[in-house]
Design an enzyme around this catalytic site. Structure first.
Site, PDB file in Angstrom:
ATOM      1  CB  SER A 158      -0.735   0.033   1.121  1.00  0.00           C
ATOM      2  OG  SER A 158      -1.301   1.225   1.389  1.00  0.00           O
ATOM      3  CE1 TYR A 184      -2.874  -1.332   5.924  1.00  0.00           C
ATOM      4  CE2 TYR A 184      -2.467   0.554   5.175  1.00  0.00           C
ATOM      5  CZ  TYR A 184      -2.799  -0.486   4.828  1.00  0.00           C
ATOM      6  OH  TYR A 184      -3.378  -0.787   3.516  1.00  0.00           O
TER       7      TYR A 184
END
Length: 326
Positions: A158, A184
């Site tokens: 990501s 994350y």
């Protein structure tokens, strides 16, 4: 061919005219979102797809269209149970696949979680690092022998890797204050570094690995985020774009978000994507750490492609899970 593709390209556009008959492909995270669409597109073009999911009943409901697409396209589809937050489950799933002995042309490590509250996996790892990275690390390494010579690994990463680099001194936030998106970011940086090191270790037999950023898509991945926070984030992005004289941000559709995974898996050249970070159906460029970029700008931070960090992460991961891998 890659020049024809971009931000709005869909899976079916990427695979137009491509016959995947005889290809066997494993996709993790097929109970919702990108995993379902990735499996559908591949099966619709003739591939034999194995989908992995934690909740098989949910996955069965979610993949009804995948089964139909497989039947219509000459492919096949089957499900296996895999809970990436449990190394017991990970090892059991890997052992079953190895015992069956059926090789794979491609593995797409698609499953993941995002911005979870502070919590631990079954094995005591911080949830995002444990699920997104360590679960896949053990699973993929345990079945690495099943990847055919010349095969590929695609790790879903990501642009969120830009929130933070890995911290091998405190991977479980035992001394660091917990921030959901910092955690994350660490896990997504780890996904990229794992792909880079896997590529280095296996390219001798033609197996290449790449990391993929799918783009901004509204899926179940955002279930831990407050809808108001998402709206606020988009408003900030649009204000920045307006100041730059650009049109407003639009989320990708799920077929658009899945396209880079499919492109890197079966369309792009192996030397083109091997050891690289890909986005919008092309290889991403490195953006220096001191260059300010928006949440939707293209580019990968150099620390996510650092060979020394990749090797150190591999070693630390082995220590954490209690296994060593070639």
């Amino acid at each position: 061919m890659a020049a024809q593709f971009g931000y709005t390209t869909t899976t079916d556009e990427v695979l137009a005219g491509i016959n995947l008959k005889g290809k066997r492909i494993l996709v993790t995270g097929v109970s919702a979102g990108l995993g379902v669409e990735t499996a559908r597109a591949l099966a619709a073009h003739g591939a034999d797809v194995v989908g992995a999911a934690r909740d098989l009943q949910k996955a069965k409901r979610a993949t009804a269209e995948v089964t139909k697409a497989a039947e219509a396209g000459g492919g096949s589809f089957e499900l296996i149970e895999l809970d990436l937050a449990s190394l017991k489950s990970v090892r059991a799933a890997a052992d079953k696949l190895v015992a069956a002995g059926k090789p794979f042309d491609v593995i797409i490590a698609n499953a993941g979680v995002m911005a979870t509250p502070l919590s631990k996996t079954e094995d005591g790892f911080e949830t995002q690092f444990g699920t997104n990275h360590l679960g896949h690390f053990v699973f993929i390494n345990r079945i690495a022998s099943l990847i055919k010579d010349g095969g590929r690994l695609v790790n879903l990463a990501s642009s969120g890797h830009r929130f933070s680099n890995i911290d091998l001194n405190d991977p479980n936030f035992e001394t660091t204050p917990y921030e959901p998106f910092v955690a994350y970011g660490r896990s997504k940086t780890a996904n990229i570094l794992f792909a880079m090191e896997f590529d280095r270790r296996h390219r001798g037999r033609g197996v290449r690995a790449a990391a993929v950023h799918p783009g901004g898509i509204m899926t179940e991945l955002a279930r831990h985020m407050d809808p108001g926070a998402i709206e606020k984030m988009v408003d900030a992005i649009n204000e920045q774009l307006a100041n730059e004289g650009k049109s407003g941000f639009e989320f990708k559709t799920i077929p658009q978000g899945s396209s880079t995974s499919v492109w890197a898996a079966v369309v792009a050249g192996s030397d083109e994507v091997g050891g690289q970070y890909c986005e919008n159906c092309h290889v991403g460029h490195i953006v220096a750490d001191d260059v300010v970029i928006s949440a939707i700008s293209e580019g990968v931070r150099g620390y996510a492609l650092d060979p020394a960090s990749a090797a150190a992460l591999w070693k630390k991961s082995e220590e954490m899970v209690g296994e060593t891998f070639a």
